[in-house]
Design a protein around this motif. Sequence first.
Motif, mmCIF file in Angstrom:
data_model
loop_
_atom_site.group_PDB
_atom_site.id
_atom_site.type_symbol
_atom_site.label_atom_id
_atom_site.label_comp_id
_atom_site.label_asym_id
_atom_site.label_seq_id
_atom_site.Cartn_x
_atom_site.Cartn_y
_atom_site.Cartn_z
ATOM 1 N N LEU A 28 0.844 -1.188 0.000
ATOM 2 C CA LEU A 28 0.000 0.000 0.000
ATOM 3 C C LEU A 28 0.883 1.242 0.000
ATOM 4 C CD1 LEU A 28 -3.008 0.918 0.209
ATOM 5 C CD2 LEU A 28 -2.642 1.078 2.677
ATOM 6 N N THR A 36 3.181 3.220 3.084
ATOM 7 C CA THR A 36 3.294 2.344 4.269
ATOM 8 C C THR A 36 4.638 1.627 4.332
ATOM 9 O OG1 THR A 36 2.284 0.465 3.098
ATOM 10 C CG2 THR A 36 0.801 1.969 4.295
ATOM 11 N N GLY A 64 -9.491 0.043 5.007
ATOM 12 C CA GLY A 64 -9.894 -0.784 3.884
ATOM 13 C C GLY A 64 -9.108 -0.571 2.620
ATOM 14 N N ALA A 65 -8.122 0.349 2.632
ATOM 15 C CA ALA A 65 -7.336 0.600 1.424
ATOM 16 C C ALA A 65 -6.512 -0.621 1.071
ATOM 17 C CB ALA A 65 -6.438 1.810 1.631
ATOM 18 N N THR A 66 -6.484 -0.997 -0.208
ATOM 19 C CA THR A 66 -5.758 -2.187 -0.658
ATOM 20 C C THR A 66 -5.126 -1.943 -2.006
ATOM 21 O OG1 THR A 66 -7.728 -3.115 -1.708
ATOM 22 C CG2 THR A 66 -7.293 -3.760 0.582
ATOM 23 N N MET A 67 -4.164 -2.805 -2.346
ATOM 24 C CA MET A 67 -3.574 -2.862 -3.682
ATOM 25 C C MET A 67 -3.962 -4.194 -4.294
ATOM 26 S SD MET A 67 -1.797 -0.108 -4.401
ATOM 27 C CE MET A 67 -0.662 -0.659 -5.654
ATOM 28 N N THR A 68 -4.814 -4.172 -5.316
ATOM 29 C CA THR A 68 -5.255 -5.417 -5.948
ATOM 30 C C THR A 68 -5.397 -5.197 -7.453
ATOM 31 O OG1 THR A 68 -7.573 -4.830 -5.542
ATOM 32 C CG2 THR A 68 -6.507 -6.261 -3.927
ATOM 33 N N SER A 115 -7.212 0.650 -4.374
ATOM 34 C CA SER A 115 -8.622 0.746 -4.015
ATOM 35 C C SER A 115 -8.758 1.493 -2.697
ATOM 36 C CB SER A 115 -9.242 -0.654 -3.885
ATOM 37 O OG SER A 115 -9.289 -1.292 -5.145
ATOM 38 N N THR A 171 -16.389 2.252 -3.277
ATOM 39 C CA THR A 171 -14.938 2.106 -3.370
ATOM 40 C C THR A 171 -14.463 2.727 -4.672
ATOM 41 O OG1 THR A 171 -14.901 0.073 -2.070
ATOM 42 C CG2 THR A 171 -13.017 0.486 -3.507
ATOM 43 N N ARG A 224 -11.441 2.924 -7.332
ATOM 44 C CA ARG A 224 -10.298 2.138 -7.808
ATOM 45 C C ARG A 224 -9.482 3.032 -8.749
ATOM 46 N NH1 ARG A 224 -9.062 -3.480 -9.279
ATOM 47 N NH2 ARG A 224 -7.887 -3.508 -11.254
#
Length: 768
Positions: free
Chosen positions: A556, A559, A574-578, A583, A745, A747
């Motif tokens: 992320l 971080t 809830g932030a993610t890398m996908t 996202s 969300t 993206r």
Amino acid sequence: MSLIAGAAPAIDAAGPGTYSNPVSAGAIDTFPDPSVIRGKDGLWYAYGTQSKVPQSQGKDGQRILPILRSRDMINWQYAGQVFTPKTRPAWQGGSGLWAPDIRYVNGLYHLYYSVPGRQTVGLATSPTPTGPWADDGAVLPRPTGCPTSNIDQSLFTDTDGTRWLYWGSYDTVCVARMNADATRTVGEARQIAQGRRMEGGFVVKRGGYYYLFYSDGGCCDGAYSGYQVKVGRSASPTGPFVDDEGVDLRSPTSKGGIVVGANGNKWIGPGHNALQTDLAGQDWLVYHSVPADDRDPRSAGDGAIKATRRPMLIDRLDWIDGWPVVRAGAGPSDGPQPAPVTSPSAGSNFNGGSLKGMRADGAEPAGWALERATDAGGYANHTGGQAGAYLVTDADVPADVRAEADLRVASGAGAAGLTVAYRNQNNHIVAWLDRGRHALVTEVVGGHGGGDQVTPLPADFRFDTWHNVAVELRGGHMTVEVSEDRLRDPAAVQERDVPSTATHSGAVGVAARGNGVSADNLSAAPLYQPVTQRLPQAEPGKLLRAYSDEFNGMALPGTTPGSPWRWVRGPAAGATMTGGALSLPTQNAALAGGDKGVPVLLRDAPPGDFTVETKIQFAPDQVGQQAGILLYDNDDRYFKLVHSVLPLARADGTPLQVSEFNKVGERPATAPARPIVTGPMFGGPTADTMWLRMTEHTDTEDGKTEVRAATSRDGSHWVQTGVWTLPTRDAFKIGLVSMGGAGATARFDYLRVSGPGNVPFWALPPLW
């Protein structure tokens, strides 16, 4: 080397001289919501909203629908007001009177105006542009049947004679048919457009389409006024109207079709327009704007806020590929510009007491005489038989010409005509208002071929009142337009090809068959040369990879050690890398107001000017949700371009998907400076997948940072929005945000930063 290759000049800069905005300067300090008409005396008259902004003499200067007068559309003099405190009708209840719309209907000037305190539209009529004005009461029924603020009205008359009234503000525009004398609406009101802060509808007809001009964004909040003029078009006066992206103006999204917006110069929040045409046929947008040197609402000393000063501007309106745009997209002008053509190359207003410069011709040349009337001043009148008489100029005009005259036929079966390319009575072109045939009839006289062409006039057409007939000849093509008031609401339009043997230089004049034929305001000028190409759009320059991110990693951003990103109040929950994307779920927090505290993902911007772009997939479904990009200094100072959801004020809070371009900062006119003032501007239509772009430029000479926004639904075609500015202080950082309520969300597929393009918006030269 010119950066506007291929753009033709609108008019000869050496001919009519120049002007600079605001054109109302010297006559009145503020003139919001202007509308303009050319009176039957040959002068131009402008009408503006009642305003509380002080006059230059230090007075509060209440003018109840002030009137200005001009000979040339650029030098104006104060000419009175429609009502005084003593003459205004009691039914208005002391309300301010706003947004006048001036028309000429059945021989009388009709001034429609808004009465916000009574939520209706009023009407005053007069035989002259300056009065005396008779009160005709309220135009709209109660209730109107339209979910809108019942102000910001304008009249339009169609070619079948039907009259329509358009009105609405915050956030809906409606239309209803008018009765025959245009004093009351009749029948059902129809909603034809909706949008956040949409208002100020004004309709014209051109090339078979009806164009609905309107404004959105904030009109009157000083440096935070996000007003812009936009447009949609339709094959019917009642819609459906669509913008240049093909989006219905009733759709629950922001719209494209931007005609004029702020461009970073001295003018802020340009909007609430009308239209006027000069003697060469060039259209001009008439509108108001906020000057940057007086950019904030003034305090009355008791804590109340007075309206921002908004003088009147005019700028050339170009029609390119079927869509109107100011100065080919250059925006409001703040330096010398070629002036409208208001002095004819040949013609007469018949006010000089003689027919000097004119000659009589035809079978009955002796029938011409000068007469006078209260509204028109001097005019030419002819009495005689049906054999035909002409009154033409001694001087010739070029083959490509615009000629016009005010004509009427008092009685009988006579005809009043406008003639061009006149060599003699056996060699000319003439356009007749033919009372016997109840038609517009054009003739090519002299054995050139082509014959008569007949266009029926509306059944209730009044031949005994003044109508303007305008002829434009360009090459072998002729266009004739008949209207009451020259406001692009024609009673008849005729187009035809003319044989090459008839398209030559010649005199211009008026013509008569029968008794009681009158003519006035005869003019001819070289036909304007249209601009046919828009200015090039600002494009990003070389990609700056060190400042960009394709979001292809696993960690992320912000971080891990060494990341160029950092969080303010983060990371976001809830932030993610996908899947090669970042996202960010929307958070139950905001950047402004009492809900401050949203996480913001930041990185440094490159030195100098740059463009930042992102591709975002986002489908918000609750009012307040929003996601996009920031140029961020702190929580009280930033630029924001987001896909957001806002409520429609007059539709029970119906959610509206918008491209929202904001600036947030201090209002310097207050003491102490009051932070967190938000100015909204609205860009193009939204989609679940959008491209957002902001371009930053530091104007070192004026000490300000300028930011232009653009949006796209396909990544290749962009809607260029206006420009916001803030005084330059600390460098802005690039940010991403997702906020306004949980449940959606955003993206982000990438964030790309580029250097200046080959034609950055701030480098575009004036288009003359």
